[in-house]
Design a protein around this motif. Structure first.
Motif, PDB file in Angstrom:
ATOM      1  N   VAL A 163      45.135  15.562 -55.655  1.00 23.36           N
ATOM      2  CA  VAL A 163      43.899  14.779 -55.781  1.00 23.36           C
ATOM      3  C   VAL A 163      42.682  15.694 -55.770  1.00 23.36           C
ATOM      4  CG1 VAL A 163      42.407  13.120 -54.582  1.00 23.36           C
ATOM      5  CG2 VAL A 163      44.832  12.617 -54.896  1.00 23.36           C
ATOM      6  N   LYS A 164      42.682  16.655 -54.857  1.00 24.29           N
ATOM      7  CA  LYS A 164      41.534  17.567 -54.767  1.00 24.29           C
ATOM      8  C   LYS A 164      41.382  18.396 -56.036  1.00 24.29           C
ATOM      9  CE  LYS A 164      41.969  17.763 -49.741  1.00 24.29           C
ATOM     10  NZ  LYS A 164      42.501  18.530 -48.592  1.00 24.29           N
ATOM     11  N   ALA A 165      42.496  18.925 -56.546  1.00 19.63           N
ATOM     12  CA  ALA A 165      42.427  19.741 -57.762  1.00 19.63           C
ATOM     13  C   ALA A 165      42.056  18.881 -58.968  1.00 19.63           C
ATOM     14  CB  ALA A 165      43.766  20.440 -58.005  1.00 19.63           C
ATOM     15  N   GLY A 166      42.568  17.652 -59.010  1.00 18.89           N
ATOM     16  CA  GLY A 166      42.225  16.753 -60.106  1.00 18.89           C
ATOM     17  C   GLY A 166      40.760  16.374 -60.090  1.00 18.89           C
ATOM     18  N   ALA A 167      40.242  16.113 -58.894  1.00 15.19           N
ATOM     19  CA  ALA A 167      38.823  15.771 -58.775  1.00 15.19           C
ATOM     20  C   ALA A 167      37.947  16.920 -59.241  1.00 15.19           C
ATOM     21  CB  ALA A 167      38.505  15.402 -57.326  1.00 15.19           C
ATOM     22  N   VAL A 194      39.944   8.469 -51.718  1.00 15.03           N
ATOM     23  CA  VAL A 194      38.920   7.590 -52.278  1.00 15.03           C
ATOM     24  C   VAL A 194      37.570   8.315 -52.340  1.00 15.03           C
ATOM     25  CG1 VAL A 194      37.522   5.556 -51.706  1.00 15.03           C
ATOM     26  CG2 VAL A 194      40.014   5.399 -51.741  1.00 15.03           C
ATOM     27  N   ALA A 195      37.290   9.103 -51.320  1.00  9.42           N
ATOM     28  CA  ALA A 195      36.029   9.855 -51.302  1.00  9.42           C
ATOM     29  C   ALA A 195      35.959  10.841 -52.464  1.00  9.42           C
ATOM     30  CB  ALA A 195      35.879  10.590 -49.972  1.00  9.42           C
ATOM     31  N   LEU A 196      37.131  11.240 -52.973  1.00  7.95           N
ATOM     32  CA  LEU A 196      37.182  12.155 -54.115  1.00  7.95           C
ATOM     33  C   LEU A 196      37.283  11.399 -55.441  1.00  7.95           C
ATOM     34  CD1 LEU A 196      39.601  14.796 -52.566  1.00  7.95           C
ATOM     35  CD2 LEU A 196      37.192  15.148 -53.129  1.00  7.95           C
ATOM     36  N   GLY A 197      37.195  10.068 -55.372  1.00  8.46           N
ATOM     37  CA  GLY A 197      37.189   9.272 -56.596  1.00  8.46           C
ATOM     38  C   GLY A 197      38.514   8.664 -56.986  1.00  8.46           C
ATOM     39  N   ALA A 198      39.553   8.826 -56.163  1.00  7.35           N
ATOM     40  CA  ALA A 198      40.876   8.293 -56.494  1.00  7.35           C
ATOM     41  C   ALA A 198      40.953   6.795 -56.228  1.00  7.35           C
ATOM     42  CB  ALA A 198      41.958   9.017 -55.696  1.00  7.35           C
TER      43      ALA A 198
END
Length: 277
Positions: A163-167, A194-198
């Protein structure tokens, strides 16, 4: 017409043709969605891309929005950016990281067999906890083709790294059936994602088959907010309801839990529409 189904999507449905028996084939699925007044679906297969199938179905059912994608299991070469690129060029929308052949999932399935050799199954991170170079190449290929990344059945720590790398690459990320005991994300992890936009996906599969109670689903949804949740069925098993029946049952249970019809539509209409855009 069923008010729960009008204009909604099921972005996690399995249908034939497949390598295992399924409840129905693509045509029957699309006919049922049309008759129910639903807006569309995403066809998922663990072992083959579904973009071509989705394109053929879309041509026959122009009132629906039919999406396909690719699951990165061994049949497509695992973490294979070339397969992702070609799927995207075919119109594929979703990339699921390893599912049934994820090493973390197999560790869960074989938890009572500590001697089992699972080395042939697929990891996303190395022993240092960092994403493998091939995983990053997959993300780059998905970004180039404007595809959505779903975590599949990988472990939660792997999923959060993804998630972090995708964001960082501007990708839309989805935590696949985040409440499933095989890869259950904590509420804190869900909030971080969610905070990263997922988006956080909850599939009726886990409740229908008595793995996660509806009360726990409710708790997790309320913890992150309906605007950050995607509801699907993950149905297609021969003994499961049809997708439209599953969504009806899911919605009925959630309304009994205190959700409003507007909240239901956010999670089954508005958020899926955003993914497909």
């Amino acid at each position: 017409m069923n008010k729960l189904l009008r204009g909604i999507y099921d972005l996690h449905a399995h249908a034939a043709p497949d390598v295992v028996p399924r409840k129905c084939d693509d045509l029957e699925l699309a006919c049922r969605l049309t008759d129910a007044g639903m807006a569309g679906c995403c066809i998922k297969c663990h072992f083959a891309e579904t973009a071509a199938r989705a394109a053929l179905l879309q041509a026959q059912f122009p009132t629906l929005r039919i999406a396909g994608g690719i699951a990165l299991n061994r049949a497509v070469g695992g973490l294979n950016p070339h397969a992702v690129e070609r799927c995207g060029q075919l119109g594929g929308k979703f990339v699921w990281f390893p599912t049934l052949e994820a090493r973390a999932f197999q560790c869960y399935r074989h938890s009572s067999e500590p001697e089992a050799d699972l080395s042939d199954y697929l990891a996303v991170c190395g022993e240092d906890g960092r994403l493998l170079p091939a995983a990053l190449e997959v993300l780059d290929a998905a970004a180039e083709n404007r595809m959505v990344i779903a975590t599949g059945h990988i472990g939660t720590e792997e999923g959060m790294a993804l998630v972090k790398a995708g964001a960082d690459r501007g990708l839309q990320m989805v935590l696949t059936h985040a409440d499933n005991p095989a890869n259950a994300y904590s509420v804190e992890q869900q909030r971080q994602a969610v905070a990263l936009g997922a988006l956080v996906e909850h599939s009726f599969f886990t409740t229908y088959y008595d793995r996660t109670p509806i009360g726990e689903i409710t708790r997790q949804i309320r913890a992150v907010g309906c605007e950050n949740v995607l509801l699907t069925t993950d149905f297609g098993q021969p003994d499961s309801p049809y997708a439209d029946e599953g969504m009806t049952q899911y919605g009925t249970l959630l309304l009994r839990q205190g959700f409003t019809l507007d909240e239901w539509r956010v999670m089954t209409r508005d958020n899926p529409s955003r993914l497909l855009r």
